[in-house]
Design an enzyme around this catalytic site. Structure first.
Site, PDB file in Angstrom:
ATOM      1  CG  ASP A  94      33.130   2.869 -18.034  1.00  0.00           C
ATOM      2  OD1 ASP A  94      33.364   3.254 -19.196  1.00  0.00           O
ATOM      3  OD2 ASP A  94      33.885   2.087 -17.418  1.00  0.00           O
TER       4      ASP A  94
ATOM      5  CE  LYS B  97      34.117  -1.060 -19.662  1.00  0.00           C
ATOM      6  NZ  LYS B  97      34.644   0.063 -18.855  1.00  0.00           N
TER       7      LYS B  97
ATOM      8  CG  ASP C  40      17.343  -0.291 -23.033  1.00  0.00           C
ATOM      9  OD1 ASP C  40      16.645   0.663 -22.633  1.00  0.00           O
ATOM     10  OD2 ASP C  40      17.021  -1.488 -22.859  1.00  0.00           O
TER      11      ASP C  40
ATOM     12  CG  ASP D  96      15.548   4.268 -19.004  1.00  0.00           C
ATOM     13  OD1 ASP D  96      15.154   4.151 -20.181  1.00  0.00           O
ATOM     14  OD2 ASP D  96      14.933   3.770 -18.027  1.00  0.00           O
TER      15      ASP D  96
ATOM     16  CE1 TYR E  18      19.584  -5.364 -24.357  1.00  0.00           C
ATOM     17  CE2 TYR E  18      17.838  -3.975 -25.212  1.00  0.00           C
ATOM     18  CZ  TYR E  18      18.755  -4.281 -24.223  1.00  0.00           C
ATOM     19  OH  TYR E  18      18.826  -3.496 -23.093  1.00  0.00           O
TER      20      TYR E  18
END
Ligand code: NAI
Ligand code: MG
Length: 359
Positions: A223, A190, A247, A251, A139
């Site tokens: 994942d 990852k 982020d 959620d 970001y």
């Protein structure tokens, strides 16, 4: 008498509806606990402000906020007025980056009386804290567009991971994990596919872990972590992740604890060179706006995190205990939790529990 100055930015949509509820609850906590006062200054920055003034906040907005003890933020975003890419970057991300709020701390707790969408989970089965890197990574805003309108039009967005930026957030997460009973920290990356930046992250995680032999560690691919949070969230204590992964996973962690309307967050500058910012994880939920049904808990709980940061943890605990008591007794629940209560009715129930707990 300690005095703390709070900059309040309600923002857009339901941000404007839950912010006054949070302030009422903060005021009650200060009064019931005693020994400190909160003074508020309100800033009407957001998408409507932008329509009128051409900017999400004034050009000297950060200077205006700099001397406050903390920032209490609702939510930003009115996609009907402004592209989300503008509203988020020109207000929220400006504050997070400008004030070096590199540790975004997001607890997720399955509250008593709240039904998780995951079958068979009991209160406390989900009790985890995410530490999201909040100032760089994906970001950071490095990139651009080339050849607009042409057949080979392209866009590049580069993630940036610095050694100090990576090390400090990992260190913060280790300190947090060390302070919790289970003392477990998962590093979420990852690195099997992103083998420059995320392998670098892994290396730094291993280096920092040597200073924390008492903290149990593991590396989990993002994942696999997404699957684990659905299948076995009980096993997750603290995890640290990059800006993008944190982020997305927060959620998910908000959703598995019953509602986005419950999840609080702190954007911390742990060195206290700048004010830290406290806000619900959720956004401005335009479809709920004006219906008086937004759940105020995430905002109130974020206020409790703010009090803890200001050195008034006991006052913040009054808020958190009252929230737990309200959900446990299924008092005045908003529709996201299966009830029929209006926003203000739920706040009134929290305030009543605070009074009762303080007696
Ligand atoms: P959202 O978080 O606003 O809503 C996601 C879902 O959660 C919706 O179903 C909504 O009804 C529900 N929800 C959210 N808060 C709730 C509450 N307090 N009580 C009950 N239900 C609640 O995310 P969405 O819809 O993706 O984005 C809407 C706008 O918010 C966009 O403009 C987006 O850019 C912005 N946004 C802003 C954030 C911030 O200010 N930190 C974070 C996320 C989104
Ligand atoms: Mg998000």
């Amino acid at each position: 008498m300690e005095k703390y100055s709070i900059a309040v930015i309600p923002g857009d949509g339901i941000g404007k509806e839950v912010t006054p509820e949070g302030v009422d609850v903060l005021e009650a906590a200060a009064r019931l606990h005693g020994g400190f006062e909160l003074a508020y200054a309100y800033f009407p920055w957001g998408c409507e402000y932008c329509l009128e003034h051409g900017r999400m906040m004034p050009s000297d907005g950060l200077d205006t906020l700099r001397d406050f003890d903390a920032i209490y933020f609702g939510a930003v975003g009115r996609p009907d007025l402004m592209p989300d890419s503008v509203s988020l970057r020109e207000l929220l991300l400006k504050i997070r980056l400008g004030f070096d709020q590199y540790a975004c701390v997001r607890p997720s707790l399955l509250l008593p009386g709240v039904l998780s969408p995951l079958e068979g989970k009991k209160p406390g089965d989900i009790d985890l804290v995410a530490v999201r890197e909040n100032t760089e990574g994906e970001y950071v805003g490095a990139g651009g567009r080339a050849h607009p309108g042409m057949a080979f039009e392209s866009a590049v967005e580069t993630a940036v991971f610095t050694r100090p930026g990576t090390e400090r957030v990992i260190r913060y997460a280790f300190e947090l994990a060390r302070s919790r009973p289970r003392k477990l920290l998962a590093s979420v990356t990852k690195s099997n596919a992103l083998n420059h930046s995320m392998a670098f992250w892994d290396q730094i995680f291993d280096e920092v872990s040597k200073d924390y032999p008492d903290v149990g560690t593991e590396r989990v691919l993002v994942d696999a972590m997404a699957a684990r949070m659905v299948l076995h969230p009980e096993g997750v204590d603290v995890f640290v992740a990059s800006n993008l992964f944190g982020d997305i996973l927060t959620d998910l962690s908000g959703a598995i604890t019953g509602s986005m309307g419950l999840a609080p967050s702190a954007n911390l500058n742990p060195e206290r060179n700048f004010p830290s910012m406290f806000e619900p994880v959720h956004g401005s939920a335009p479809e709920l706006c004006g219906k008086d049904v937004a759940n105020p808990i995430a905002m109130c709980w974020s206020g409790a995190m703010m009090l803890e940061h200001l050195g008034q943890k006991a006052a913040g605990d009054i808020i958190v205990e009252a929230i737990k008591a309200v959900t446990a007794d299924a008092l005045a629940l908003t529709p996201d939790l299966g009830g029929k209560a209006k926003t203000k009715e739920m706040t009134a129930a929290i305030l009543a529990k605070m009074e009762a707990l303080a007696k």
